[in-house]
Design a protein around this motif. Structure first.
Motif, short mmCIF file in Angstrom:
data_model
loop_
_atom_site.label_atom_id
_atom_site.label_comp_id
_atom_site.label_asym_id
_atom_site.label_seq_id
_atom_site.Cartn_x
_atom_site.Cartn_y
_atom_site.Cartn_z
N LEU A 203 50.16 43.02 43.34
CA LEU A 203 49.72 42.14 42.34
C LEU A 203 49.18 43.36 41.45
CD1 LEU A 203 47.85 40.07 41.32
CD2 LEU A 203 46.42 40.42 42.00
N GLY A 204 48.76 44.64 41.12
CA GLY A 204 48.32 44.96 40.70
C GLY A 204 49.50 45.67 39.16
N ALA A 205 50.63 45.89 39.74
CA ALA A 205 51.95 46.38 39.89
C ALA A 205 52.46 45.16 38.78
CB ALA A 205 53.24 46.85 40.34
N ALA A 206 52.28 43.82 39.74
CA ALA A 206 52.99 42.63 38.86
C ALA A 206 52.12 42.27 37.78
CB ALA A 206 52.91 41.15 39.54
N GLY A 207 50.76 43.07 37.27
CA GLY A 207 49.89 42.87 35.88
C GLY A 207 50.29 43.54 35.03
N PHE A 208 50.85 45.27 35.05
CA PHE A 208 51.32 46.26 34.80
C PHE A 208 52.77 45.35 34.03
CE2 PHE A 208 48.29 49.31 36.20
CZ PHE A 208 48.07 49.13 35.47
N LEU A 209 53.54 44.66 34.82
CA LEU A 209 54.55 44.32 34.72
C LEU A 209 54.33 42.89 33.46
CD1 LEU A 209 57.60 44.62 34.52
CD2 LEU A 209 57.41 42.89 36.65
N ALA A 210 53.33 42.69 33.96
CA ALA A 210 53.64 41.22 32.92
C ALA A 210 52.88 42.00 31.36
CB ALA A 210 52.58 40.08 33.44
N VAL A 211 51.74 42.53 31.00
CA VAL A 211 52.16 43.91 30.09
C VAL A 211 52.74 43.60 29.12
CG1 VAL A 211 50.31 45.25 29.36
CG2 VAL A 211 48.93 43.83 30.86
N ARG A 212 53.52 44.89 30.56
CA ARG A 212 55.08 45.20 29.30
C ARG A 212 55.81 44.34 28.21
NH1 ARG A 212 58.47 49.70 30.85
NH2 ARG A 212 59.89 49.82 28.98
N VAL A 213 55.91 43.17 29.50
CA VAL A 213 57.46 41.56 29.16
C VAL A 213 55.95 41.18 27.34
CG1 VAL A 213 57.96 39.39 29.08
CG2 VAL A 213 57.70 41.77 31.13
N LEU A 214 54.48 40.98 27.66
CA LEU A 214 54.54 40.79 26.70
C LEU A 214 54.39 41.33 25.43
CD1 LEU A 214 52.38 38.00 26.15
CD2 LEU A 214 50.54 39.89 26.93
N GLY B 89 54.27 36.83 39.08
CA GLY B 89 52.84 37.30 38.50
C GLY B 89 52.09 36.54 39.94
N LEU B 90 52.66 35.30 39.57
CA LEU B 90 52.09 33.82 40.88
C LEU B 90 52.31 34.21 41.94
CD1 LEU B 90 51.11 31.35 40.95
CD2 LEU B 90 52.79 30.09 40.46
N THR B 91 53.52 35.08 42.16
CA THR B 91 53.87 34.77 43.42
C THR B 91 53.13 36.11 43.94
OG1 THR B 91 56.54 34.68 43.13
CG2 THR B 91 55.90 36.94 45.02
N ALA B 92 53.02 37.82 43.04
CA ALA B 92 51.76 38.19 43.58
C ALA B 92 50.68 38.39 44.16
CB ALA B 92 52.45 39.38 42.61
N PHE B 93 49.86 37.38 43.10
CA PHE B 93 48.20 36.88 43.14
C PHE B 93 48.70 35.76 44.39
CE2 PHE B 93 45.63 33.56 42.11
CZ PHE B 93 44.19 34.61 42.87
N VAL B 94 49.45 34.79 44.59
CA VAL B 94 49.52 34.09 45.80
C VAL B 94 49.18 34.68 46.97
CG1 VAL B 94 49.91 31.75 47.05
CG2 VAL B 94 49.92 31.84 44.69
N GLY B 95 50.27 35.95 46.78
CA GLY B 95 50.82 36.71 48.13
C GLY B 95 49.43 37.36 48.70
N MET B 96 49.06 37.82 47.32
CA MET B 96 47.27 38.91 47.91
C MET B 96 46.56 38.06 48.55
SD MET B 96 44.22 39.24 46.74
CE MET B 96 44.78 38.30 44.69
N THR B 97 46.05 36.77 47.58
CA THR B 97 45.22 35.89 48.05
C THR B 97 45.82 34.57 49.95
OG1 THR B 97 46.37 34.12 47.63
CG2 THR B 97 44.41 34.90 46.22
#
Length: 482
Positions: free
Chosen positions: A38-49, A72-80
């Motif tokens: 999830l953290g890696a997905a967050g950094f990737l989202a910032v980069r794409v933004l 991001g959605l996949t990583a979040f639901v995977g974490m929860t």
């Protein structure tokens, strides 16, 4: 770099837990790897933004505003789900339903499943996308059959055979698409790169591309659970562990629909007419109607919400079939709301069935008395998925229906009637489970309730206020879809 980091965490997690997943700390390790993803997905989202598009390995992997929000959605639901899984698996071990070897298989395949989904979302190569979808099928077949009961083995075989036939159709569609592309782009790997195909989509042979889409829609549509290709889905949800039901419904169906949408863009550009959209609208409306009728007949609580997933995937498919800025925006919003809401429902359902010792709805009663948090979680989740305001599902369904009234009025009465039947069926079955006479037992491990209310809180907030960043993502993704 961010893409490699994102993919490395679930891959390493699968290898690590495949070797050591029988140990007592395995559920915690599974959660930690999911948090890292999830953290890696967050950094990737910032980069794409910041940059708009990120690529890796000579454009074999590309992340743009369309797939980054799904990552991001996949990583979040995977974490929860991994968070919820800690308590759920502990109770299953205490009840004697999971042994040490099966625990290792569960945790190892869970991370492998997340890895295959993230590869499917981030790859730019339509051939590698097919490979990742097939790998996702294989990992979840092992998870569906985890309990090794006759019913779970039958469900796993049905899942494997039907989705295997479907994925074979998708392979043939991919080959046809390559055949059309190599005449324009030449032989080699570039003929399957989506970004290269999108640049020359107007030059692709229309007849071959339209035939390819038919096979791709049938193939990946089997994974989406579109009627009449849906027969594997209720059995797989009912017989597998509940955390797997949550990620199947909340994640796998999204990724399969994503694969269809990527190819739809190419077909629209090649044909200059809504051939793909008409097929998707037909499958979508039919799926919503069939699922609504089957909802009334269900006795198993997990099968009930499995058919609800078919209904909502049909609604999304119809929205994306209509196309256009508003319909695509509504489809993306509904995809997000459904993933968050349905996974929360399965979290509550998992603990409710563990407390009652059964998945039969007639034997699950009085949750509001025996476990108020589980009862309220199930009730609020049911209201949210039924589209009650102010939850976000209401907003996305309202956008879809109002767009249909304007652009496809023939479908509006069918959709409204099916949604009404679904509302009556689900609410009529959930209400006595929550408020009926109390039954059930105390669980050895306290239920993981926070993931349930975290998801529902997000769905409520997004129903009242859509952050500008998220709205911008949806608009950019809708524009990419045409």
């Amino acid at each position: 770099m961010e893409i490699w980091v994102l993919l490395s965490f679930p891959l390493l997690g699968g290898l690590w837990l495949g070797a050591t997943g029988q140990r007592a700390q395995a559920p915690l390790v599974n959660l930690l790897f999911s948090l890292a993803t999830l953290g890696a997905a967050g950094f990737l989202a910032v980069r794409v933004l910041q940059e708009g598009r990120v690529s890796a390995w000579d454009e074999q992997f590309v992340v743009d505003p369309f797939n980054v929000f799904l990552v991001g959605l996949t990583a979040f639901v995977g974490m929860t789900t991994a968070w919820f899984s800690r308590s759920y698996v502990g109770n299953e071990v205490q009840h004697g339903r999971l042994s040490a070897s099966r625990l290792r298989l569960y945790h190892g395949m869970y991370q492998a499943f997340l890895f295959t989904l993230l590869v499917a979302l981030t790859t730019n190569n339509l051939g590698l996308l097919w490979v990742a979808m097939e790998a996702a099928t294989l990992t979840t077949v092992l998870l569906v059959s985890l309990y090794r009961t006759p019913a779970s083995l039958e469900a796993a075989w049905k899942y494997f055979i039907l989705c295997g036939v479907g994925i074979a159709q998708a392979l043939f569609g991919t080959i046809l698409l390559y055949f059309a592309a190599e005449k324009v782009l030449g032989e080699g790997g570039n003929a399957l790169l989506w970004t290269h195909l999108a640049q020359v989509k107007g030059q692709l042979e229309p007849t071959i591309v339209s035939l390819a889409f038919v096979f791709l829609l049938v193939g990946y549509g089997t994974k989406v659970g579109l009627a009449p290709l849906h027969n594997w889905l209720p059995d797989a949800h009912a017989e597998g562990p509940t955390p797997i039901s949550a990620v199947l419904s909340g994640l796998l169906l999204n990724v399969a629909l994503y694969a269809i949408l990527r190819t739809k863009v190419l077909v629209d550009g090649a044909l200059h007419q809504p051939f793909a959209g008409h097929l998707m609208m037909g499958f979508g409306v039919f799926s919503v109607a069939v699922a609504a009728l089957f909802l009334m007949r269900q006795k198993d609580i997990k099968r009930l919400f499995a058919y609800s997933s078919i209904e909502h995937m049909g609604l999304m498919t119809f929205a994306f079939g209509m196309g256009g800025a508003v319909a695509n925006f509504a489809g993306l919003l509904h995809m997000t709301m459904h993933s968050l809401t349905k996974s929360a429902i399965f979290f509550a359902v998992g603990h409710a069935s563990q407390k009652s010792g059964t998945q039969l709805m007639t034997q699950i009663r009085g949750l509001i008395r025996t476990s108020p948090t589980i009862g309220w979680g199930l009730l609020l989740g049911a209201l949210a998925i039924l589209g009650m305001p102010p939850f976000g599902v209401f907003a996305s369904e309202f956008l879809i229906l109002t767009t249909a009234m304007h652009e496809q009025p023939w479908a509006t009465p069918i959709l409204l009637g099916a949604l009404g039947v679904a509302f009556a069926a689900i609410f009529g079955k959930v209400q006595p489970m929550v408020f009926g006479p109390a039954t059930g037992q105390r669980l050895p491990h306290p239920p993981a309730i926070l993931p349930v209310f975290l998801h529902l809180t997000l769905v409520l907030i997004l129903g009242l206020y859509l952050p500008p960043v998220l709205a911008t993502w949806y608009r950019q993704a809708a524009a990419l879809l045409g």
